[in-house]
Scaffold this motif. Structure first.
Motif, PDB file in Angstrom:
ATOM      1  N   THR A  97      38.054 -21.462 -66.992  1.00 11.53           N
ATOM      2  CA  THR A  97      38.448 -22.604 -67.834  1.00 11.53           C
ATOM      3  C   THR A  97      37.285 -23.224 -68.610  1.00 11.53           C
ATOM      4  O   THR A  97      37.517 -23.895 -69.622  1.00 11.53           O
ATOM      5  CB  THR A  97      39.120 -23.703 -66.991  1.00 11.53           C
ATOM      6  OG1 THR A  97      38.280 -24.039 -65.883  1.00 11.53           O
ATOM      7  CG2 THR A  97      40.476 -23.249 -66.484  1.00 11.53           C
ATOM      8  N   ASP A 100      33.876 -20.533 -73.259  1.00  7.43           N
ATOM      9  CA  ASP A 100      34.228 -20.657 -74.671  1.00  7.43           C
ATOM     10  C   ASP A 100      34.550 -19.260 -75.204  1.00  7.43           C
ATOM     11  O   ASP A 100      33.814 -18.674 -75.992  1.00  7.43           O
ATOM     12  CB  ASP A 100      33.077 -21.284 -75.452  1.00  7.43           C
ATOM     13  CG  ASP A 100      33.456 -21.566 -76.899  1.00  7.43           C
ATOM     14  OD1 ASP A 100      34.677 -21.610 -77.186  1.00  7.43           O
ATOM     15  OD2 ASP A 100      32.548 -21.712 -77.740  1.00  7.43           O
ATOM     16  N   SER A 101      35.669 -18.719 -74.731  1.00  6.24           N
ATOM     17  CA  SER A 101      36.073 -17.360 -75.081  1.00  6.24           C
ATOM     18  C   SER A 101      37.595 -17.299 -75.132  1.00  6.24           C
ATOM     19  O   SER A 101      38.277 -18.266 -74.817  1.00  6.24           O
ATOM     20  CB  SER A 101      35.558 -16.365 -74.036  1.00  6.24           C
ATOM     21  OG  SER A 101      36.127 -16.649 -72.761  1.00  6.24           O
ATOM     22  N   ILE A 102      38.132 -16.147 -75.521  1.00  5.09           N
ATOM     23  CA  ILE A 102      39.581 -15.976 -75.556  1.00  5.09           C
ATOM     24  C   ILE A 102      40.166 -16.171 -74.159  1.00  5.09           C
ATOM     25  O   ILE A 102      41.191 -16.844 -73.976  1.00  5.09           O
ATOM     26  CB  ILE A 102      39.954 -14.572 -76.098  1.00  5.09           C
ATOM     27  CG1 ILE A 102      39.506 -14.423 -77.553  1.00  5.09           C
ATOM     28  CG2 ILE A 102      41.462 -14.347 -75.981  1.00  5.09           C
ATOM     29  CD1 ILE A 102      40.181 -15.398 -78.510  1.00  5.09           C
ATOM     30  N   GLY A 104      38.933 -17.915 -71.735  1.00 11.29           N
ATOM     31  CA  GLY A 104      38.836 -19.333 -71.400  1.00 11.29           C
ATOM     32  C   GLY A 104      39.956 -20.132 -72.045  1.00 11.29           C
ATOM     33  O   GLY A 104      40.576 -20.993 -71.403  1.00 11.29           O
ATOM     34  N   LYS A 105      40.222 -19.857 -73.311  1.00 12.58           N
ATOM     35  CA  LYS A 105      41.283 -20.566 -74.030  1.00 12.58           C
ATOM     36  C   LYS A 105      42.647 -20.267 -73.417  1.00 12.58           C
ATOM     37  O   LYS A 105      43.495 -21.160 -73.300  1.00 12.58           O
ATOM     38  CB  LYS A 105      41.264 -20.169 -75.509  1.00 12.58           C
ATOM     39  CG  LYS A 105      40.056 -20.702 -76.264  1.00 12.58           C
ATOM     40  CD  LYS A 105      40.060 -20.234 -77.715  1.00 12.58           C
ATOM     41  CE  LYS A 105      38.822 -20.761 -78.445  1.00 12.58           C
ATOM     42  NZ  LYS A 105      38.789 -20.281 -79.857  1.00 12.58           N
ATOM     43  N   ARG A 108      42.933 -22.159 -70.033  1.00 11.57           N
ATOM     44  CA  ARG A 108      43.159 -23.602 -70.250  1.00 11.57           C
ATOM     45  C   ARG A 108      44.597 -23.850 -70.714  1.00 11.57           C
ATOM     46  O   ARG A 108      45.240 -24.821 -70.298  1.00 11.57           O
ATOM     47  CB  ARG A 108      42.153 -24.159 -71.267  1.00 11.57           C
ATOM     48  CG  ARG A 108      40.723 -24.221 -70.735  1.00 11.57           C
ATOM     49  CD  ARG A 108      39.816 -25.009 -71.653  1.00 11.57           C
ATOM     50  NE  ARG A 108      39.566 -24.338 -72.908  1.00 11.57           N
ATOM     51  CZ  ARG A 108      38.617 -23.427 -73.114  1.00 11.57           C
ATOM     52  NH1 ARG A 108      37.825 -23.065 -72.111  1.00 11.57           N
ATOM     53  NH2 ARG A 108      38.446 -22.878 -74.312  1.00 11.57           N
ATOM     54  N   PHE A 109      45.103 -22.951 -71.577  1.00  9.99           N
ATOM     55  CA  PHE A 109      46.490 -23.069 -72.031  1.00  9.99           C
ATOM     56  C   PHE A 109      47.451 -22.920 -70.849  1.00  9.99           C
ATOM     57  O   PHE A 109      48.431 -23.675 -70.731  1.00  9.99           O
ATOM     58  CB  PHE A 109      46.795 -21.987 -73.075  1.00  9.99           C
ATOM     59  CG  PHE A 109      48.266 -21.854 -73.381  1.00  9.99           C
ATOM     60  CD1 PHE A 109      48.902 -22.750 -74.230  1.00  9.99           C
ATOM     61  CD2 PHE A 109      49.016 -20.837 -72.795  1.00  9.99           C
ATOM     62  CE1 PHE A 109      50.259 -22.643 -74.495  1.00  9.99           C
ATOM     63  CE2 PHE A 109      50.380 -20.717 -73.052  1.00  9.99           C
ATOM     64  CZ  PHE A 109      51.007 -21.624 -73.914  1.00  9.99           C
TER      65      PHE A 109
END
Length: 277
Positions: A97, A100-102, A104-105, A108-109
């Motif tokens: 989470t 700063d990567s796909i 990670g995104k 978080r989603f």
């Protein structure tokens, strides 16, 4: 009151999930049994390698982050706490989470999707790293002014109990975790009872303090705009505010140094004037 809540291990029973799915997975694929039932995470429970742990979560992560329901009474308890006037902040160190990567995104989603799916109410959310979860969660507690943190990881519980009150959601891994500011619970009904029973929520860390319902001091212009009655009430509240402030060791040492410095500066002048008398 500001309340912090962890996701994995508190809102969800990740311990149960890992034992159920891990037992079958590691037996079938690696012929491995449970090594440490009270371990924290797949790696400790099955004494496996990082690659084995990654393979397990590659297969089961989506099932866990979407399908696993909140603990019994969790949603209703949080809803009631917010009705009582408390604010709820999700403070989680779920893997990926903070990246700063796909990936990670996406993670978080999925966290936000899960919270929305199960109608978990909250006022703010912060993602912390897995590697430095104790430090990151402590910073989050200071940032939000958290007066009670609900946590399950024993290392985090021990670290956070030094700066605020901690409700330890009981698991096999943290059963030996105890302390002055640590309260153990076994359900969200217990959580609600404990929060209703607690009265003092100062967050303290030798040099940093958070005071509940911090009193707002007024400047001279704002005070001049008050009526006599409002001014009397203000000074009464100001007095109570100063009385509730905890001892600030850092400020005391700074004032002490300033006094010594001022004394050394004034000493020659004092000696001179004394000689003139």
């Amino acid at each position: 009151m500001n309340i912090g809540i962890d996701i994995d291990g508190v809102l969800t029973n990740i311990e149960k999930f890992q034992l159920i799915y891990g037992k079958t997975y590691f037996k079938d694929k690696y012929n491995k049994e449970i090594v440490k039932e009270d371990g924290y995470g797949i790696k400790e429970i099955f004494d496996c390698t990082s690659d084995m742990e990654l393979a397990f979560w590659t297969k089961y992560a989506l099932k866990y982050v979407i399908s696993v329901p909140p603990r019994e009474d969790a949603v209703n308890t949080i809803k009631q706490l917010r009705k009582d006037g408390h604010k709820i902040f999700i403070i989680s160190s779920r893997g990926l989470t903070t990246q700063d990567s796909i990936k990670g995104k996406i993670m978080r989603f999925l966290v936000l999707y899960w919270l929305k799916k199960w109608r978990v109410e909250y006022d703010g959310i912060t993602y912390c790293s897995v590697e430095n979860s104790d430090i990151d969660k402590a910073n989050a507690c200071f940032s939000y002014g958290i007066e009670i943190m609900i946590e399950d990881k024993k290392e985090n519980i021990e670290a956070l109990s030094k700066i605020t009150n901690v409700i330890c959601f009981s698991t096999m891994n943290n059963r030996k975790c105890n302390g002055e500011k640590i309260v153990r619970v076994h359900s969200f009904k217990d959580v609600y009872s404990q929060i209703k029973g607690l009265r003092t929520y100062d967050i303290e860390n030798t040099e940093v303090y958070y005071i509940k319902n911090k009193f707002k001091r007024l400047n001279r212009i704002e005070r001049n705009n008050l009526s006599n009655e409002e001014l009397l009430k203000y000074y009464k509240e100001l007095r109570e505010y100063y009385l509730t402030l905890p001892f600030d060791r850092k400020a005391f040492k700074k004032q002490q140094k300033n006094c010594i410095r001022l004394k050394n500066i004034l000493r020659p002048f004092i000696i001179f004037f004394n000689q003139q008398l």
